[in-house]
Design an enzyme around this catalytic site. Structure first.
Site, PDB file in Angstrom:
ATOM      1  N   TRP A 123      -4.148  -4.344  46.205  1.00  0.00           N
ATOM      2  CA  TRP A 123      -4.224  -3.000  45.634  1.00  0.00           C
ATOM      3  C   TRP A 123      -4.263  -1.688  46.552  1.00  0.00           C
ATOM      4  CZ3 TRP A 123      -2.759  -0.162  41.945  1.00  0.00           C
ATOM      5  CH2 TRP A 123      -3.469   0.698  41.304  1.00  0.00           C
ATOM      6  N   LYS A 135     -14.055  -2.106  41.560  1.00  0.00           N
ATOM      7  CA  LYS A 135     -14.640  -2.127  40.456  1.00  0.00           C
ATOM      8  C   LYS A 135     -15.893  -3.024  40.436  1.00  0.00           C
ATOM      9  CE  LYS A 135     -10.328  -1.076  38.406  1.00  0.00           C
ATOM     10  NZ  LYS A 135      -9.221  -1.410  37.523  1.00  0.00           N
ATOM     11  N   GLY A 164      -7.539   2.107  35.936  1.00  0.00           N
ATOM     12  CA  GLY A 164      -6.688   2.278  34.938  1.00  0.00           C
ATOM     13  C   GLY A 164      -6.134   0.650  34.984  1.00  0.00           C
ATOM     14  N   ALA A 198      -1.500  -4.472  40.979  1.00  0.00           N
ATOM     15  CA  ALA A 198      -0.740  -3.871  42.322  1.00  0.00           C
ATOM     16  C   ALA A 198       0.637  -4.291  42.308  1.00  0.00           C
ATOM     17  CB  ALA A 198      -1.359  -4.805  43.214  1.00  0.00           C
ATOM     18  N   LYS A 226     -14.825  -4.837  31.914  1.00  0.00           N
ATOM     19  CA  LYS A 226     -13.482  -5.302  31.479  1.00  0.00           C
ATOM     20  C   LYS A 226     -13.164  -6.613  32.238  1.00  0.00           C
ATOM     21  CE  LYS A 226     -10.701  -4.231  35.313  1.00  0.00           C
ATOM     22  NZ  LYS A 226      -9.671  -5.117  35.846  1.00  0.00           N
ATOM     23  N   THR A 273      -5.976  -6.485  31.498  1.00  0.00           N
ATOM     24  CA  THR A 273      -6.738  -7.686  32.136  1.00  0.00           C
ATOM     25  C   THR A 273      -6.811  -8.830  31.198  1.00  0.00           C
ATOM     26  OG1 THR A 273      -7.809  -5.779  33.608  1.00  0.00           O
ATOM     27  CG2 THR A 273      -8.773  -8.033  33.339  1.00  0.00           C
ATOM     28  N   ARG A 331      -6.908 -12.332  37.907  1.00  0.00           N
ATOM     29  CA  ARG A 331      -7.456 -13.481  38.217  1.00  0.00           C
ATOM     30  C   ARG A 331      -8.687 -13.680  37.261  1.00  0.00           C
ATOM     31  NH1 ARG A 331      -8.314 -12.036  44.550  1.00  0.00           N
ATOM     32  NH2 ARG A 331      -8.497  -9.835  43.335  1.00  0.00           N
ATOM     33  N   ASN A 332      -9.258 -12.710  36.588  1.00  0.00           N
ATOM     34  CA  ASN A 332     -10.377 -13.078  35.514  1.00  0.00           C
ATOM     35  C   ASN A 332      -9.988 -13.581  34.566  1.00  0.00           C
ATOM     36  OD1 ASN A 332     -12.426 -11.148  36.851  1.00  0.00           O
ATOM     37  ND2 ASN A 332     -10.760  -9.686  36.833  1.00  0.00           N
TER      38      ASN A 332
END
Length: 379
Positions: free
Chosen positions: A34, A128, A156, A160, A220, A277, A284-285
């Site tokens: 990122w 974040k 937002g 990346a 999120k 996401t 990855r989440n």
């Protein structure tokens, strides 16, 4: 009268388009995917960019080959980016600093930055989360470690790889607007950074709700793990849509409790980022949740590699903060229980769905026992 108002709006729009001054030199702290993408965005917009990281070989590759060989090997970076492992060099002459380090190391990095920061230079959070233990939003953490600097956030729906490859991308840039910023908003750090980063493919929006933007970014990730878990367990789009919608409510309640605005959560940094996401294995989440939902142990996920997943860390700090504030966040609580308390995934989500029936608008106060929970109690 209507014509006068229209002309006034046109005059205002014209002044806004032409009066914000871009920053000439931008420092990016963090040489991951990122950080590299943001450096590329700024350089493509004509800025002089210094990017800092701890890996000398990576810095050499970026300077010699214009490729981040470790994190974004598929992307050719634009001219105008200079990589370095020397913080003093990275911050020399910087007019604004983008902080793109993992949230768990942010306090440590701030301490390293302190001797080299130009006086009063704005600092922008591009990571974040909520600090574990203190419950601090990252903006408060930075303000505590580095007083005397305006602190904002850029957030937002922004993967990346897609950003650096030039896919049209939008993001929110938020700062608390001081009195002087409201008198002359074109000179605010938010407006100046928005102009500095804008291009034909990267579109920033400006906000004065820093709390709302930060809460959206932290929560999120936790909701995305929940969506992944249910997807991995074999459930389909109805389930994911319900988790996204109710997860957004959890974001709204927590943001409001800290002085943020609900409307911010429905924007790019909330609904936009949440939707992205929760919808792609690029996250990855989401990916962690899917693997856990499929029945893998945590140490088996990502082929056993020690992959850092922000939502896994955030689940602790978000739930701790919500409990301190008395904010009800059942989806986040469920994720926390599975990840950190050894709760059974299937049973936890069964209980989530069997909670008392509630009204959706808060003004209508209804709470009724769910039939499935009543039946379970009778057994």
């Amino acid at each position: 009268m209507d014509g006068q108002i229209l002309n006034l709006r046109r005059d205002t729009d014209t002044r806004m388009r032409h009066s914000a001054r871009p920053y000439s030199r931008i420092a990016v702290i963090g040489m991951g995917s990122w950080g590299t993408a943001l450096a590329a965005v700024a350089a493509s917009a004509g800025r002089d960019v210094r990017i800092w990281g701890r890996r000398p070989k990576l810095a050499d590759d970026i300077n010699a080959k214009r490729i981040n060989t470790r994190y974004l090997p598929e992307a050719q970076l634009p001219e105008g980016i200079h990589a370095t492992t020397d913080l003093a060099e990275a911050l020399d002459g910087a007019e604004i600093v983008l902080l793109v380090t993992p949230s768990r190391t942010l306090r440590e990095v701030c301490a390293e930055l302190k001797p080299h920061l130009p006086k009063g230079v704005p600092l922008v959070l591009c990571c974040k989360g909520i600090e574990q233990g203190t419950g601090y939003l990252l903006s408060y953490l930075v303000a505590e470690e580095l007083p005397g600097h305006p602190v904002g956030a850029l957030s937002g729906p922004t993967f990346a790889k897609e950003t650096v490859l030039g896919h049209p991308t939008a993001a929110t840039i938020a700062f608390d607007f001081r009195y002087v910023d409201r008198l002359d908003p074109h000179e605010s750090p938010a407006a100046r950074l928005a102009v500095s980063m804008s291009s034909s493919v990267f579109r920033p929006y400006i906000s004065d709700d820093l709390v709302g933007v930060e809460i959206g970014g932290a929560v999120k990730n936790v909701i995305a793990i929940a969506c992944g878990m249910m997807t991995g367990a074999g459930f389909a789009e109805n389930t994911r849509a319900a988790l996204i919608a109710r997860g957004m409510d959890e974001m709204k309640f927590l943001a409001e409790a800290l002085g943020g605005r609900r409307e911010t959560v429905t924007g790019l940094s909330g609904a936009g980022d949440l939707t992205l996401t929760c919808s792609s294995m690029t996250s990855r989440n989401m990916s962690l949740g899917v693997q856990l939902g499929e029945g893998k142990r945590r140490d088996e996920c990502f082929d056993g590699k020690p992959v850092v997943v922000e939502g896994e860390v955030n689940a602790v700090s978000v739930v701790d903060l919500a409990r301190r504030l008395g904010v009800h966040m059942p989806i986040s609580e469920a994720v926390h229980a599975i990840l950190h308390e050894g709760a059974d995934l299937s049973q936890t989500f069964t209980e989530l769905w069997a909670r008392p029936i509630e009204s959706e608008p808060r003004a209508l106060s209804i709470r009724i026992a769910h039939p499935s929970a009543v039946d379970q109690d009778r057994k």
